[in-house]
Scaffold this motif. Sequence first.
Motif, PDB file in Angstrom:
ATOM      1  N   GLY A  54       0.783  -1.232   0.000  1.00  0.00           N
ATOM      2  CA  GLY A  54       0.000   0.000   0.000  1.00  0.00           C
ATOM      3  C   GLY A  54       0.811   1.276   0.000  1.00  0.00           C
ATOM      4  O   GLY A  54       0.244   2.361  -0.147  1.00  0.00           O
ATOM      5  N   GLN A  55       2.121   1.170   0.167  1.00  0.00           N
ATOM      6  CA  GLN A  55       2.965   2.362   0.187  1.00  0.00           C
ATOM      7  C   GLN A  55       3.964   2.313  -0.949  1.00  0.00           C
ATOM      8  O   GLN A  55       4.736   1.359  -1.069  1.00  0.00           O
ATOM      9  N   VAL A  56       3.949   3.364  -1.790  1.00  0.00           N
ATOM     10  CA  VAL A  56       4.862   3.457  -2.921  1.00  0.00           C
ATOM     11  C   VAL A  56       5.462   4.849  -2.940  1.00  0.00           C
ATOM     12  O   VAL A  56       4.752   5.841  -2.792  1.00  0.00           O
ATOM     13  N   GLU A  57       6.771   4.916  -3.117  1.00  0.00           N
ATOM     14  CA  GLU A  57       7.461   6.193  -3.215  1.00  0.00           C
ATOM     15  C   GLU A  57       7.926   6.403  -4.651  1.00  0.00           C
ATOM     16  O   GLU A  57       8.478   5.483  -5.266  1.00  0.00           O
ATOM     17  N   SER A  58       7.717   7.596  -5.164  1.00  0.00           N
ATOM     18  CA  SER A  58       8.139   7.932  -6.514  1.00  0.00           C
ATOM     19  C   SER A  58       9.538   8.535  -6.484  1.00  0.00           C
ATOM     20  O   SER A  58       9.831   9.377  -5.633  1.00  0.00           O
ATOM     21  N   VAL A  59      10.394   8.096  -7.397  1.00  0.00           N
ATOM     22  CA  VAL A  59      11.750   8.631  -7.475  1.00  0.00           C
ATOM     23  C   VAL A  59      11.856   9.676  -8.584  1.00  0.00           C
ATOM     24  O   VAL A  59      12.482  10.714  -8.405  1.00  0.00           O
TER      25      VAL A  59
END
Lengths: 113, 114
Positions: A54-59
């Motif tokens: 449920g947690q995604v970080e964008s680079v």
Amino acid sequence: AQTIHQWPVAEIKAVGSPLSLGCTIKGKSSPNLYWYWQATGGTLQQLFYSITVGQVESVVQLNLSASRPKDDQFILSTEKLLLSHSGFYLCAWSRKIPNTEVFFGKGTRLTVV
Amino acid sequence: TQTVSQSDAHVTVFEGDSVELRCNYSYGGSIYLSWYIQHHGHGLQFLLKYYSGNPVVQGVNGFEAEFSKSDSSFHLRKASVHWSDSAVYFCAVSATSGSWQLIFGSGTQLTVMP
């Protein structure tokens, strides 16, 4: 042994059409998950990473989005493809240890026409 | 900001030759360095890594790399290459302060002639 499966192997899509690429990791619970993009003959650019469901970080911002609906699944998508989205997409996983080796899938070749 | 530089885009050698693939990095803090290999049309495979300790690290298939803080380098070497070593080699760096971001160099295409 852990396995990583990416689908599809290759796609040819029209500009403006939607896209969904998938990745499943088996044999490893709670892995870190990553999406990388590689232009033809180019280096790899990390797009997203996820430490937990449920947690995604964008680079980087490339008009793409990612989701992690299950512990072992990572999805990359967009509603409208651009020509610049063409390339090789690699899903990868690592243990939850900083600075450990990353294990890559076989990749998906995307051609946007 | 961390950067990784691989100055040689292409290296061609003959089978049995030794080879060195160069990697230079730029980062002010403690870092973690690694090398990956990519055969044409496939994903990457991990070769070796350096974090601390002995600056010469051994990897798979006879590869080794040497870390040099003074030169900001992490060159990859093999004493005797085989045609199957033909591939693209990527150097990568990440900060040791818990970053999950791996930054790759531009890659070096190694071609081993028979």
